[in-house]
Motif scaffolding. Sequence first.
Motif, PDB file in Angstrom:
ATOM      1  N   LEU A   9       0.710  -1.300   0.094  1.00 36.21           N
ATOM      2  CA  LEU A   9      -0.009  -0.096  -0.124  1.00 36.21           C
ATOM      3  C   LEU A   9       0.831   1.337  -0.037  1.00 36.21           C
ATOM      4  O   LEU A   9       0.555   2.071  -0.640  1.00 36.21           O
ATOM      5  N   GLN A  13       0.964   4.382  -2.759  1.00 32.26           N
ATOM      6  CA  GLN A  13       1.051   5.586  -2.611  1.00 32.26           C
ATOM      7  C   GLN A  13       2.128   6.476  -3.079  1.00 32.26           C
ATOM      8  O   GLN A  13       1.940   7.567  -3.685  1.00 32.26           O
ATOM      9  N   HIS A  94      -8.980   1.325  -1.291  1.00 35.54           N
ATOM     10  CA  HIS A  94      -7.853   0.951  -0.226  1.00 35.54           C
ATOM     11  C   HIS A  94      -8.393  -0.143   0.695  1.00 35.54           C
ATOM     12  O   HIS A  94      -7.549  -1.235   0.824  1.00 35.54           O
ATOM     13  N   GLU A  97      -8.153  -3.290  -1.805  1.00 33.54           N
ATOM     14  CA  GLU A  97      -6.709  -3.736  -1.919  1.00 33.54           C
ATOM     15  C   GLU A  97      -6.481  -4.581  -0.569  1.00 33.54           C
ATOM     16  O   GLU A  97      -5.637  -5.472  -0.884  1.00 33.54           O
TER      17      GLU A  97
END
Length: 150
Positions: A9, A13, A94, A97
Amino acid sequence: MTLSPEQRLEETQDNLRREQRRQIWLPFAGGGLLLLALVIFAAFLPGVSVVANFMMTILLLCPVVVCLLPLYFLLVFAVFGMNSVYNGAAKPLHRLEKLTASIATRTSRYSDTLARKSINLNTRFAPLSNQLEHAFDERKDDHGKSDTQR
């Protein structure tokens, strides 16, 4: 090297920020520098009168700015709307994910467990499997005797 879901993650980003800098801010800065260079070039151009520059600015560029102002505001509001839609969609994406990362981890863990159990079962039954594979094979000795007796 496999990354944990949290590291993936963070890497996502970082990639998004890098792409934003490369695709949005870099062209914006390049256009600003190009515009500044053109203004400096036009200011030092020999043979052009200051009055001509002033009249061109007043009579040509100001109406263009006024006419394009609604389009500019429309684009600003579109960007603002897209940003709010992005922010609204970012949290569910998110979560999705994270969910897919946890499912992938669980699936990998379960498949490893099943593979180990299958390997253990196959090693336990290997002698029996070997005997069953060759149980109905014809022996060469029997062929040789049957051919000579005829």
